[in-house]
Design an enzyme around this catalytic site. Structure first.
Site, PDB file in Angstrom:
ATOM      1  N   ASN A   8       0.856  -1.100   0.015  1.00 33.09           N
ATOM      2  CA  ASN A   8       0.101  -0.112  -0.036  1.00 33.09           C
ATOM      3  C   ASN A   8       0.841   1.100  -0.201  1.00 33.09           C
ATOM      4  OD1 ASN A   8      -1.836   2.115   0.265  1.00 33.09           O
ATOM      5  ND2 ASN A   8      -2.483   1.326   2.396  1.00 33.09           N
ATOM      6  N   TRP A   9       0.926   1.810  -1.218  1.00 34.63           N
ATOM      7  CA  TRP A   9       2.131   2.890  -1.238  1.00 34.63           C
ATOM      8  C   TRP A   9       1.364   4.277  -0.715  1.00 34.63           C
ATOM      9  CZ3 TRP A   9       4.148   2.512  -6.925  1.00 34.63           C
ATOM     10  CH2 TRP A   9       5.313   1.541  -7.106  1.00 34.63           C
ATOM     11  N   LYS A  10       0.390   4.066  -0.431  1.00 39.70           N
ATOM     12  CA  LYS A  10      -0.389   5.253   0.135  1.00 39.70           C
ATOM     13  C   LYS A  10      -0.435   6.650  -0.985  1.00 39.70           C
ATOM     14  CE  LYS A  10      -0.285   3.378   4.744  1.00 39.70           C
ATOM     15  NZ  LYS A  10      -0.235   3.377   5.998  1.00 39.70           N
ATOM     16  N   HIS A  99      -9.750   1.693   4.558  1.00 41.00           N
ATOM     17  CA  HIS A  99      -8.479   1.704   5.058  1.00 41.00           C
ATOM     18  C   HIS A  99      -8.274   2.664   6.195  1.00 41.00           C
ATOM     19  CE1 HIS A  99      -4.329   3.025   5.741  1.00 41.00           C
ATOM     20  NE2 HIS A  99      -4.040   1.695   5.305  1.00 41.00           N
ATOM     21  N   GLU A 168      -5.960  -4.548  10.430  1.00 42.92           N
ATOM     22  CA  GLU A 168      -5.052  -3.544  10.592  1.00 42.92           C
ATOM     23  C   GLU A 168      -5.483  -2.577  11.886  1.00 42.92           C
ATOM     24  OE1 GLU A 168      -2.821  -2.209   6.926  1.00 42.92           O
ATOM     25  OE2 GLU A 168      -4.048  -0.579   7.169  1.00 42.92           O
ATOM     26  N   SER A 214       2.695  -1.910  10.840  1.00 44.02           N
ATOM     27  CA  SER A 214       4.203  -1.671  11.199  1.00 44.02           C
ATOM     28  C   SER A 214       4.886  -2.976  10.857  1.00 44.02           C
ATOM     29  CB  SER A 214       4.452  -1.374  12.509  1.00 44.02           C
ATOM     30  OG  SER A 214       4.125   0.107  12.849  1.00 44.02           O
ATOM     31  N   GLY A 235       2.497  -0.750   4.451  1.00 41.82           N
ATOM     32  CA  GLY A 235       2.698   0.468   4.210  1.00 41.82           C
ATOM     33  C   GLY A 235       3.925   1.015   4.059  1.00 41.82           C
ATOM     34  N   GLY A 236       4.331   1.534   4.901  1.00 38.44           N
ATOM     35  CA  GLY A 236       5.763   2.295   4.952  1.00 38.44           C
ATOM     36  C   GLY A 236       6.712   1.202   4.104  1.00 38.44           C
TER      37      GLY A 236
HETATM   38  P1  13P Z   1       2.745   0.563   7.809  1.00 39.41           P
HETATM   39  O1  13P Z   1       2.956  -0.590   7.086  1.00 39.41           O
HETATM   40  O2  13P Z   1       3.365   1.667   7.471  1.00 39.41           O
HETATM   41  O3  13P Z   1       2.332   0.602   9.350  1.00 39.41           O
HETATM   42  O4  13P Z   1       1.305   1.076   7.109  1.00 39.41           O
HETATM   43  C1  13P Z   1       0.001  -0.039   7.535  1.00 39.41           C
HETATM   44  C2  13P Z   1      -0.905   0.327   6.297  1.00 39.41           C
HETATM   45  O5  13P Z   1      -1.541   1.257   6.491  1.00 39.41           O
HETATM   46  C3  13P Z   1      -1.000  -0.270   4.925  1.00 39.41           C
HETATM   47  O6  13P Z   1      -2.394  -0.434   4.617  1.00 39.41           O
END
Ligand code: 13P
Length: 253
Positions: A8-10, A99, A168, A214, A235-236
């Site tokens: 998830n590149w956000k 999300h 999540e 995380s 995510g990150g």
């Molecule tokens: P992180 O992996 O940065 O905690 O983000 C999780 C997320 O929101 C993926 O959808």
């Protein structure tokens, strides 16, 4: 069954050139023998180009395209959002629904999430439905059960069967202050709580659960080795190719 890793590149990366670089690196690690299913969810502005990149090299075999959101209206609505049919025409197969950053930072209600889930199903997309409590204080299990019931309200058993569920917890997402990952045991317990909530109305014995919050190369193994956890939503770490490739390696069995 292969494990599923969803990137998830956000709102990252900042440019298409960087997106290409990330995907080239991931292509390289797929060639190095990664054997996991992969979904990449770029920001909308890059969806079309990422679709083309995913059609090349090892990515063409090993990766699918996801979107981060969908409008709860069809094409032709005037809201300036992105419709399910538009996503499908670009080759999108999966879509994140509800999300937590949309729920908590943009105030997306369970009703809106439910409508988006219906839009995804109408379009023939595979919804990755995100659920998770905000904190572990107080009546968090009740909060999670209520969110689960409202998110899936009014759907048929067949529709629920088409969804993947990402547990999540908001407090575990790396962008939150003091974020720390859940434990695998804690995540499995919450997944079982979600499953029980849905089991009153639907057959969820085959529903796939992902864990997000995380996830790093250091902790991915302990989540992925649990049979109840079919994959991870990252995510990150997903925009750092070295880290992400290590997660893909861990997911390879
Ligand atoms: P992180 O992996 O940065 O905690 O983000 C999780 C997320 O929101 C993926 O959808």
């Amino acid at each position: 069954m292969k494990k599923l890793v969803v990137a998830n590149w956000k709102m990252l990366p900042a440019s298409l050139a960087e997106a290409r670089e990330i995907l080239e690196r991931i292509d390289g690690c797929l060639r190095d023998g990664v054997d996991a299913d992969l979904v990449v969810c770029p920001p909308f502005v890059f969806v079309e180009e990422v679709a083309q990149m995913l059609a090349e090299g090892a990515l063409a075999e090993g990766a699918s395209l996801g979107a981060q959101d969908i409008a709860d209206r069809d094409e032709g609505a005037l809201t300036g959002e992105v419709s399910g049919p538009q996503l499908v025409k670009l080759g999108v197969r999966f879509v994140l629904i509800g999300h937590s950053e949309r729920r908590w930072k943009l105030g997306e209600s369970d009703d809106v999430v439910n409508a988006k889930l219906r839009a995804a199903l109408r379009a023939g997309l595979v919804p990755i439905v995100c659920l998770g409590e905000r904190t572990r204080d107080g009546a968090w299990q009740e909060e999670l059960a209520a969110q689960t019931a409202a998110t899936f309200r009014g759907l048929t058993a067949g529709q629920v069967g088409q969804c993947l569920i990402a547990y999540e917890p908001v407090w575990a997402i790396s962008t939150n202050p003091d974020a720390k990952p859940d434990t695998p045991a804690g995540a499995v317990q919450s997944m079982s709580h979600i499953r029980q909530t849905l089991a009153d109305h639907f057959d969820v014995s085959h529903t796939t659960f992902l864990y997000g919050g995380s996830v790093t190369p250091a902790n991915a193994k302990e989540f992925l080795e649990r049979p109840e956890i079919s994959g991870v939503l990252v995510g990150g770490a997903s925009v750092h190719p070295e880290e992400f490739c290590r997660i893909l390696m861990v997911a390879t069995r």
